[in-house]
Design a protein around this motif. Structure first.
Motif, short mmCIF file in Angstrom:
data_model
loop_
_atom_site.label_atom_id
_atom_site.label_comp_id
_atom_site.label_asym_id
_atom_site.label_seq_id
_atom_site.Cartn_x
_atom_site.Cartn_y
_atom_site.Cartn_z
N VAL A 1 0.72 8.08 7.43
CA VAL A 1 2.07 7.80 6.96
C VAL A 1 2.85 7.09 8.06
O VAL A 1 2.94 7.59 9.19
CB VAL A 1 2.79 9.11 6.54
CG1 VAL A 1 4.20 8.79 6.02
CG2 VAL A 1 1.98 9.84 5.48
N LYS B 1 -2.55 0.83 0.32
CA LYS B 1 -1.34 1.55 0.71
C LYS B 1 -0.55 1.95 -0.52
O LYS B 1 -0.63 1.32 -1.59
CB LYS B 1 -0.46 0.69 1.64
CG LYS B 1 0.26 -0.45 0.93
CD LYS B 1 1.25 -1.14 1.88
CE LYS B 1 2.03 -2.23 1.14
NZ LYS B 1 3.06 -2.86 1.98
N LYS B 2 0.28 2.99 -0.31
CA LYS B 2 1.21 3.46 -1.34
C LYS B 2 2.57 3.69 -0.69
O LYS B 2 2.65 3.92 0.52
CB LYS B 2 0.70 4.76 -1.97
CG LYS B 2 -0.61 4.61 -2.71
CD LYS B 2 -0.94 5.87 -3.53
CE LYS B 2 -1.06 7.11 -2.67
NZ LYS B 2 -1.43 8.31 -3.46
N ASN B 3 3.61 3.66 -1.51
CA ASN B 3 4.96 3.94 -1.05
C ASN B 3 5.72 4.65 -2.16
O ASN B 3 5.66 4.22 -3.32
CB ASN B 3 5.69 2.65 -0.66
CG ASN B 3 6.98 2.91 0.10
OD1 ASN B 3 7.92 3.48 -0.43
ND2 ASN B 3 7.02 2.51 1.38
N THR C 1 9.22 0.98 10.49
CA THR C 1 8.84 -0.34 9.99
C THR C 1 8.46 -1.26 11.14
O THR C 1 9.11 -1.27 12.18
CB THR C 1 10.00 -0.96 9.18
OG1 THR C 1 10.31 -0.10 8.08
CG2 THR C 1 9.65 -2.34 8.66
N SER D 1 -0.46 1.51 -6.28
CA SER D 1 -0.99 1.25 -4.95
C SER D 1 -1.28 -0.23 -4.78
O SER D 1 -1.42 -0.97 -5.77
CB SER D 1 -2.26 2.07 -4.70
OG SER D 1 -3.26 1.73 -5.66
N SER E 1 7.71 2.54 -4.52
CA SER E 1 7.03 1.57 -5.39
C SER E 1 5.93 2.28 -6.16
O SER E 1 5.15 3.05 -5.58
CB SER E 1 6.42 0.44 -4.57
OG SER E 1 7.42 -0.21 -3.79
N ARG F 1 6.12 -0.82 5.98
CA ARG F 1 7.45 -0.25 5.90
C ARG F 1 7.41 1.25 6.14
O ARG F 1 6.37 1.90 6.03
CB ARG F 1 8.06 -0.52 4.52
CG ARG F 1 8.29 -1.98 4.17
CD ARG F 1 8.90 -2.09 2.78
NE ARG F 1 8.03 -1.46 1.77
CZ ARG F 1 8.43 -1.17 0.53
NH1 ARG F 1 9.69 -1.40 0.17
NH2 ARG F 1 7.59 -0.63 -0.34
N GLU F 2 8.58 1.78 6.47
CA GLU F 2 8.68 3.23 6.61
C GLU F 2 8.31 3.93 5.31
O GLU F 2 8.67 3.46 4.22
CB GLU F 2 10.11 3.60 7.02
CG GLU F 2 10.31 5.06 7.33
CD GLU F 2 11.73 5.37 7.75
OE1 GLU F 2 12.03 6.56 8.02
OE2 GLU F 2 12.55 4.43 7.81
N MET F 3 7.54 5.00 5.43
CA MET F 3 7.04 5.84 4.34
C MET F 3 5.82 5.23 3.63
O MET F 3 5.31 5.83 2.67
CB MET F 3 8.14 6.13 3.30
CG MET F 3 9.31 6.93 3.86
SD MET F 3 8.76 8.48 4.68
CE MET F 3 8.07 9.37 3.30
N ASP F 4 5.34 4.08 4.09
CA ASP F 4 4.05 3.61 3.58
C ASP F 4 2.96 4.57 4.01
O ASP F 4 2.95 5.06 5.15
CB ASP F 4 3.73 2.22 4.11
CG ASP F 4 4.47 1.11 3.38
OD1 ASP F 4 5.02 1.38 2.31
OD2 ASP F 4 4.49 -0.03 3.90
N SER F 5 1.99 4.83 3.13
CA SER F 5 0.83 5.66 3.46
C SER F 5 -0.43 4.86 3.18
O SER F 5 -0.53 4.20 2.15
CB SER F 5 0.83 6.97 2.67
OG SER F 5 0.75 6.72 1.28
#
Length: 246
Positions: A147, A178-180, A151, A186, A183, A217-221
């Motif tokens: 995670v 990646k996931k966010n 950014t 994936s 959004s 970006r922040e919170m992308d996993s």
């Protein structure tokens, strides 16, 4: 018989060479004065020139001593200034080195390296975050993925070793996505497919490596998928996943 020992000595007078006082003597000659004392020639009286020479010598010695003292003082001052300049340079180097070290430490906090975990059962792949060569620094490992908490630009990499004992027509797939939470769904970042990777029904092994630079970006996993878990070799030097911030 006792002798008379008291003799009467005749009186003798000597006056200017005249022994008989009854006779007339010539008049006495005047007495010559005593000669002046002879000066001691071993000590010569100092002249004015010698006194001036001695004074000049003393003054010269004093001036020489003064100049020597000034020279030594200047030498000490120059030496102290040089040492001070060297100390300032050393302190400046230490200061910049400290800044670089702090900067590197800050950058090192944004990195992670995960190794294979053979106990997993389903996809996406599970990873070992702390044992062996694995670590996380400024990046969190959660829900089988890494995670991002800041950014920026990140280099992402993944390596998977596939190995089997029989050949078949199955395609080997290796995917990083990646996931966010902001959004839906994936997004695939990197993908590799292996076809015709074995022959003649013998033991085989194929490596799949993915690596590229991404703006995250922040919170992308980030997660890793494969086509078949049973074909993955989970040794930490052969299957791993990680990233670091530039």
């Amino acid at each position: 018989m006792q002798q008379n020992l008291n003799y009467v000595y005749p009186q003798i007078f000597w006056v200017d060479g005249c022994t008989n006082p009854s006779t007339s003597c010539p008049p006495a000659s005047p007495i010559a004065p005593f000669p002046p004392p002879v000066p001691d020639r071993r000590r010569k009286p100092r002249t004015n020139r010698e006194g001036k020479s001695i004074g000049f010598l003393v003054v010269s010695l004093l001036i020489l001593l003064s100049l020597t003292g000034v020279g030594l003082s200047m030498f000490q001052i120059f030496r102290l200034e040089k040492e001070l300049a060297e100390l300032r340079e050393v302190n400046l180097l230490h200061f910049h080195a400290g800044e670089r070290s702090e900067s590197m430490k800050k950058e090192e906090r944004k990195a992670a390296h995960l190794t294979g975990n053979p106990t997993q059962q389903d996809l996406p792949l599970q990873w070992e975050p702390i044992s062996g060569h694995a670590f996380t620094a400024g990046i969190q490992y959660r829900n089988q993925g890494l995670v991002i908490n800041e950014t920026g630009l990140y280099f992402v990499y993944s390596n998977v070793l596939f190995r089997g004992s029989t050949c078949n027509s199955q395609v080997l797939t290796h995917v990083v996505y990646k996931k966010n939470p902001a959004s839906p769904g994936s997004q695939v970042l990197m993908e590799d497919k292996k076809i015709n990777y074995c022959a003649n029904q013998k033991m085989w092994a194929r490596k799949s490596y993915l690596g590229a630079l991404f703006k995250l970006r922040e919170m992308d996993s980030l997660h890793v998928n494969v086509s078949k878990i049973a074909l993955v070799n989970f040794e930490e030097s052969k299957t791993f996943f990680g990233l670091f911030k530039l």
